[in-house]
Scaffold this active site. Structure first.
Site: not given
Length: 489
Positions: A254-255, A258, A284
């Protein structure tokens, strides 16, 4: 130098100072000694005062009146500088400094209260944060809606009413899908313990598998995983659990979504207003499509199953199909960041409604815990057991990020639009992912979304990349297709 050149030189130096402030925040979350919180608050306040003075400098206003841009990039730079200038000139310098100081201190108090399961210890500073943010919102709103003014910091061009309409359209199909899935047996999960150092090593492997450049970044541990920085210094954090390695691996992926966005921005935009993601919703969309549509796909989980067997040996799941079901299991839970794809947006809707009420003055901070617990029981059907599983689980309100939460769900909506286009653009996507190769997907996202940075407004960017007007329909169709197959619905 032309007026435009002078304005850009000023903007680049301001951006560089902003990156320094961000690095102080990263250090506070990862390495700062706990006794340094008060001093760090003073440091953050000091640099915020410098940044506010630069952003609101009357000279910037004079330059903006006469600066001329010769191309689309220049026009976008002026648009973003003007937006930042108008925001900064509306917020008094003393207020900006006070918010920076109080939120820096509040972050440490939140972490301590969360660890102690002590809501009462956190409420006084949260009350101060809310009061300061309402004061800031009033300054920014010019008589309009405070919450809409706060949203503009995270999702320009979007109002609370528009988001509420999207949520109202999503809720019935999500609730029905959740009920149907929860009516079926819950797939078996992993069993045993998982060495946390080994988790971090595989976490780094996953980061590079998804295109994260470790020569311009690093992976550390934090209570609440996050990504920070831009350009050539983009850092991420994750967390480990001895009994739940998925928490570590999918937080990392997930990170990385980003971070890959920031690393993928056109290098000529570095340290300019265009040298960062255009909105938190678009940001996001990258983290969620990396984590879910790609990382939790049947094809990629087949590869990940093999790597986990290599690293950890037998962990209670015998084949790739069972592993895929375990990764995507729909089950009761309290934590937003650990929620499955079906229920995640329902967690966001809860937070969106509560923080709107706080900003409107319809909900007192002293009543927040009870309001959270009542709403959670009504939405999910079971009671919150501890504050760390309830109103103390997220860091956002302690650092003043009101208006941020709804962008998580908006990011899911954007990701649904992008994934629909990605499947058409990369027809052998599943074959690649089954081999642990993500470059087809991540390369398409870099070319269509990430490289543009702040050049295009959020909805324009998603419309251009996804080929349709942003809508919740592709996301809901994807979820129903995926989980109907998984649960035999």
């Amino acid at each position: 130098m032309t007026t435009y050149d002078k304005l850009m030189a000023h903007a680049r130096e301001t951006a560089a100072l902003g990156q320094i402030a961000g690095r102080l925040g990263w250090d506070q979350e990862t390495m700062m000694p706990c006794g340094a919180a008060r001093q760090r608050g003073a440091e953050m306040a000091a640099i915020e005062a410098v940044l506010h003075a630069r952003r609101s400098d009357p000279q910037v206003g004079d330059w903006l009146e006469t600066a001329e841009a010769i191309d689309e990039q220049g026009q976008a730079q002026l648009r973003e500088i003007r937006r930042a200038y108008e925001r900064a000139t509306k917020v008094p310098a003393d207020l900006a400094k006070r918010i920076a100081q109080v939120t820096s201190e509040a972050q440490g108090k939140w972490a301590a209260a969360r660890a102690a399961e002590d809501v009462a210890a956190f409420l006084p500073v949260l009350q101060e944060v809310v009061a300061l943010k309402r004061e800031e919102g009033a300054a920014l709103a010019d008589g309009g809606d405070l919450y809409d003014a706060m949203l503009r910091d995270y999702e320009p061009g979007t109002t609370a009413a528009q988001i509420a309409d999207i949520f109202d359209a999503m809720r019935p199909r999500l609730v029905d899908l959740r009920a149907a899935a929860l009516d079926r047996p819950v797939p078996a999960g992993v069993s045993g313990t998982f060495d946390e150092a080994a988790q971090m090593r595989l976490s780094q492997e996953l980061a590079t598998t998804f295109g994260y450049d470790l020569s311009r970044g690093r992976v550390d541990k934090a209570v609440h995983p996050f990504s920070s920085g831009s350009g050539d210094d983009v850092r991420i954090t994750t967390r480990t659990s001895a009994t739940d390695p998925f928490n570590c691996f999918y937080s990392t992926i997930h990170e990385v979504g980003h971070a890959a966005y920031e690393q993928g921005i056109d290098a000529t935009y570095a340290l300019t207003p265009l040298g960062q993601g255009v909105s938190m919703g678009v940001h996001e969309s990258q983290s969620r499509i990396y984590e879910n549509q790609i990382g939790r796909s049947r094809a990629f989980t087949g590869w990940l199953f093999g790597r986990m067997r290599d690293v950890f040996g037998d962990f209670g799941i015998n084949d790739a199909d069972a592993f895929y079901a375990a990764v995507n299991r729909v089950d009761n839970g309290y934590i937003r960041t650990e929620a499955d794809e079906v229920q995640y947006n329902l967690h966001i809707m809860l937070r969106f409604d509560l923080e709107r009420a706080l900003m409107a003055g319809d909900l007192l901070v002293t009543d927040l815990e009870a309001a959270w617990n009542d709403r959670f029981l009504a939405d999910f059907g079971y009671a919150v057991d501890t504050p760390s599983n309830g109103c103390l689980q997220d860091v956002h309100w302690s650092v003043g990020l009101f208006g941020y939460f709804p962008t998580y769900a908006l990011g899911n909506v954007y990701a649904g639009c992008l994934y629909q286009a990605l499947r058409k653009a990369v027809p052998d996507l599943e074959t690649q992912l089954a081999k642990g190769v993500t470059s087809g997907a991540t390369g398409w996202l870099r070319d269509t979304v990430q490289q543009h940075g702040g050049l295009l407004l959020p909805r324009d960017l998603i419309r251009r990349a996804g080929g349709i007007e942003p809508t919740e329909t592709p996301l809901l169709d994807y979820l129903e297709e995926k989980f109907s197959a998984l649960y035999g619905l």
